[in-house]
Design a protein around this motif. Structure first.
Motif, PDB file in Angstrom:
ATOM      1  N   GLY A  38     -21.028  23.882  11.692  1.00 58.42           N
ATOM      2  CA  GLY A  38     -20.972  22.891  10.633  1.00 58.42           C
ATOM      3  C   GLY A  38     -19.861  23.084   9.605  1.00 58.42           C
ATOM      4  O   GLY A  38     -19.760  22.301   8.658  1.00 58.42           O
ATOM      5  N   ALA A  39     -19.008  24.088   9.777  1.00 57.58           N
ATOM      6  CA  ALA A  39     -17.990  24.375   8.764  1.00 57.58           C
ATOM      7  C   ALA A  39     -16.670  23.677   9.083  1.00 57.58           C
ATOM      8  O   ALA A  39     -16.429  23.246  10.214  1.00 57.58           O
ATOM      9  CB  ALA A  39     -17.752  25.885   8.670  1.00 57.58           C
ATOM     10  N   GLU A  40     -15.835  23.566   8.056  1.00 58.60           N
ATOM     11  CA  GLU A  40     -14.450  23.156   8.263  1.00 58.60           C
ATOM     12  C   GLU A  40     -13.654  24.425   8.540  1.00 58.60           C
ATOM     13  O   GLU A  40     -13.670  25.360   7.738  1.00 58.60           O
ATOM     14  CB  GLU A  40     -13.881  22.455   7.029  1.00 58.60           C
ATOM     15  CG  GLU A  40     -12.408  22.086   7.184  1.00 58.60           C
ATOM     16  CD  GLU A  40     -11.768  21.586   5.904  1.00 58.60           C
ATOM     17  OE1 GLU A  40     -10.576  21.225   5.938  1.00 58.60           O
ATOM     18  OE2 GLU A  40     -12.455  21.574   4.856  1.00 58.60           O
ATOM     19  N   LEU A  41     -12.976  24.472   9.672  1.00 51.38           N
ATOM     20  CA  LEU A  41     -12.226  25.653  10.062  1.00 51.38           C
ATOM     21  C   LEU A  41     -10.762  25.478   9.676  1.00 51.38           C
ATOM     22  O   LEU A  41     -10.115  24.508  10.070  1.00 51.38           O
ATOM     23  CB  LEU A  41     -12.354  25.895  11.565  1.00 51.38           C
ATOM     24  CG  LEU A  41     -13.792  25.880  12.134  1.00 51.38           C
ATOM     25  CD1 LEU A  41     -13.774  26.187  13.621  1.00 51.38           C
ATOM     26  CD2 LEU A  41     -14.679  26.870  11.374  1.00 51.38           C
ATOM     27  N   VAL A  93      -8.851  27.588  18.803  1.00 49.37           N
ATOM     28  CA  VAL A  93      -9.960  26.758  19.263  1.00 49.37           C
ATOM     29  C   VAL A  93     -10.059  26.808  20.781  1.00 49.37           C
ATOM     30  O   VAL A  93     -11.163  26.874  21.350  1.00 49.37           O
ATOM     31  CB  VAL A  93      -9.797  25.310  18.762  1.00 49.37           C
ATOM     32  CG1 VAL A  93     -10.816  24.387  19.427  1.00 49.37           C
ATOM     33  CG2 VAL A  93      -9.969  25.253  17.242  1.00 49.37           C
ATOM     34  N   GLY A  94      -8.928  26.807  21.449  1.00 49.20           N
ATOM     35  CA  GLY A  94      -8.938  26.888  22.910  1.00 49.20           C
ATOM     36  C   GLY A  94      -9.597  28.162  23.410  1.00 49.20           C
ATOM     37  O   GLY A  94     -10.393  28.132  24.361  1.00 49.20           O
ATOM     38  N   THR A 117     -19.307  23.992  22.265  1.00 44.41           N
ATOM     39  CA  THR A 117     -17.918  24.118  21.848  1.00 44.41           C
ATOM     40  C   THR A 117     -17.822  23.999  20.323  1.00 44.41           C
ATOM     41  O   THR A 117     -18.803  23.666  19.650  1.00 44.41           O
ATOM     42  CB  THR A 117     -17.058  23.008  22.477  1.00 44.41           C
ATOM     43  OG1 THR A 117     -17.541  21.742  22.003  1.00 44.41           O
ATOM     44  CG2 THR A 117     -17.134  23.045  23.990  1.00 44.41           C
ATOM     45  N   ILE A 118     -16.634  24.245  19.812  1.00 40.13           N
ATOM     46  CA  ILE A 118     -16.381  24.095  18.374  1.00 40.13           C
ATOM     47  C   ILE A 118     -16.778  22.697  17.913  1.00 40.13           C
ATOM     48  O   ILE A 118     -17.427  22.521  16.878  1.00 40.13           O
ATOM     49  CB  ILE A 118     -14.895  24.363  18.056  1.00 40.13           C
ATOM     50  CG1 ILE A 118     -14.541  25.838  18.261  1.00 40.13           C
ATOM     51  CG2 ILE A 118     -14.542  23.910  16.642  1.00 40.13           C
ATOM     52  CD1 ILE A 118     -15.204  26.779  17.297  1.00 40.13           C
ATOM     53  N   CYS A 156     -18.179  21.396  13.818  1.00 40.35           N
ATOM     54  CA  CYS A 156     -17.065  21.882  13.005  1.00 40.35           C
ATOM     55  C   CYS A 156     -15.941  20.846  12.963  1.00 40.35           C
ATOM     56  O   CYS A 156     -15.715  20.114  13.926  1.00 40.35           O
ATOM     57  CB  CYS A 156     -16.505  23.185  13.581  1.00 40.35           C
ATOM     58  SG  CYS A 156     -17.689  24.545  13.640  1.00 40.35           S
ATOM     59  N   THR A 157     -15.240  20.799  11.848  1.00 41.69           N
ATOM     60  CA  THR A 157     -13.971  20.081  11.769  1.00 41.69           C
ATOM     61  C   THR A 157     -12.875  21.128  11.670  1.00 41.69           C
ATOM     62  O   THR A 157     -13.123  22.272  11.264  1.00 41.69           O
ATOM     63  CB  THR A 157     -13.915  19.145  10.557  1.00 41.69           C
ATOM     64  OG1 THR A 157     -14.129  19.918   9.365  1.00 41.69           O
ATOM     65  CG2 THR A 157     -14.991  18.067  10.661  1.00 41.69           C
ATOM     66  N   VAL A 158     -11.659  20.748  12.046  1.00 41.00           N
ATOM     67  CA  VAL A 158     -10.567  21.712  12.103  1.00 41.00           C
ATOM     68  C   VAL A 158      -9.383  21.203  11.289  1.00 41.00           C
ATOM     69  O   VAL A 158      -8.956  20.057  11.444  1.00 41.00           O
ATOM     70  CB  VAL A 158     -10.123  21.964  13.555  1.00 41.00           C
ATOM     71  CG1 VAL A 158      -8.935  22.924  13.598  1.00 41.00           C
ATOM     72  CG2 VAL A 158     -11.284  22.524  14.380  1.00 41.00           C
TER      73      VAL A 158
END
Length: 240
Positions: free
Chosen positions: A87-90, A99-100, A113-114, A119-121
Motif C-alpha cells: 500500500g505504500a508509494e515507493l 521493481v522487476g 507483485t508490487i 503500491c504506487t511507484v
C-alpha cells in the motif's frame, strides 16, 4: 492520513531479472509527511547461486560475505518484504530495475507483485530527466547537484543508497511542496473572502444627549480657532 512513502533500493547478482540473476540486498526507509519515521527494513539475501565478480565489484557482496552475515534466502524473507511495502508509494531511482527484481522474486514464491500489493511507484530517475533535460541523472550526479554528502558511499549498498536517495528526493520536491503550501494559503484567504457579508451597514442615530455633547465640542473648537471651525461653515452659510 498521509500515504506511507518508502525510499527503496536493491542490489543484485546482475542486471537481468528474467535471466537468472537474483536479489542480494534490500533496503527500505519509511517516510510520512516528508519525515523519516525510523521504521525501516534492511536485509541481506543469499541468491542461491554464484556471485559474478563484476557485481561484487559494484556492491562489495560476495557469497562468502553473505554467508558470514547468515543471509537468508529470499523465500524466508519475501513475505516480510511484501508486508512492509504493501500500500505504500515507493520512491526508487531507476524503478524499472528494482521493481522487476522484486516482482520476479515475489512470483517465485507465489506472492503478489508490487502492483497487486497496492503500491504506487515514483521513479526519481524519470523525475530528474524531466527536471534537468540533457543533464546527468545518476544518483551520484544528483547528490552533487543538491549538495548531498556521499562521502560514506564506498560501494553501491542498498542502505546507503536509500539514505542518499531520500535526501535527494526531498531536495527535488521541496519546491513542489512550498508551492502547494502557497496554494493552500491562497485558498484559505479566498475562503475568507467568500464568506457572506451583510448587504448594508446599520446606521445608528445619535440621541439628544450625544448631539448636545457634540455641539458643545464644536463650540470649544470654534473658540480656540477664532471662529474657523471646519465642521460649521456650511451650517453657518445655510442659516444666513
Amino acid at each position: 492520513m498521509s500515504q506511507r512513502q518508502i525510499i527503496l533500493d536493491t542490489e543484485t547478482t546482475g542486471l537481468y531479472a528474467g535471466s537468472g540473476d537474483r536479489l542480494v540486498e534490500f533496503a527500505g526507509l519509511e517516510m510520512t509527511n516528508r519525515h523519516f519515521t525510523g521504521k525501516n527494513l534492511h536485509l541481506y539475501v543469499h541468491p542461491e547461486r554464484d556471485m559474478p565478480e563484476e557485481a561484487a565489484a559494484v556492491h562489495g557482496l560476495t557469497i562468502d560475505v553473505l554467508e558470514e552475515k547468515n543471509a537468508p534466502v529470499f523465500a524466508e524473507v519475501g513475505q516480510q518484504i511484501a508486508d512492509f511495502l504493501r500500500g505504500a508509494e515507493l520512491i526508487i531511482h531507476n524503478a524499472k530495475f528494482d521493481v522487476g527484481f522484486l516482482n520476479m522474486e515475489f512470483q517465485r514464491m507465489g506472492l503478489p507483485t508490487i502492483e497487486a500489493l497496492g503500491c504506487t511507484v515514483t521513479d526519481t530517475l524519470a523525475m530528474a530527466r524531466q527536471m534537468f533535460p540533457g543533464q546527468k541523472a545518476s544518483l551520484d550526479a544528483l547528490c552533487t547537484r543538491f549538495e548531498v554528502d556521499r562521502s560514506k558511499r564506498v560501494y553501491h549498498g542498498a542502505l546507503i543508497d536509500c539514505e542518499l536517495l531520500g535526501e535527494v528526493y526531498l531536495a527535488m520536491t521541496r519546491g513542489q511542496f512550498s508551492l502547494a503550501d502557497s496554494f493552500a494559503e491562497s485558498a484559505a484567504e479566498a475562503a475568507v473572502n467568500r464568506r457572506p457579508r451583510p448587504e448594508y451597514l446599520k446606521v445608528v442615530q445619535p440621541n439628544e444627549a450625544e448631539l448636545a455633547e457634540h455641539e458643545a465640542y464644536l463650540d470649544t473648537l470654534e473658540k480656540t480657532s477664532d471662529g474657523h471651525c471646519a465642521w460649521r461653515p456650511k451650517a453657518a452659510e445655510a442659516g444666513a
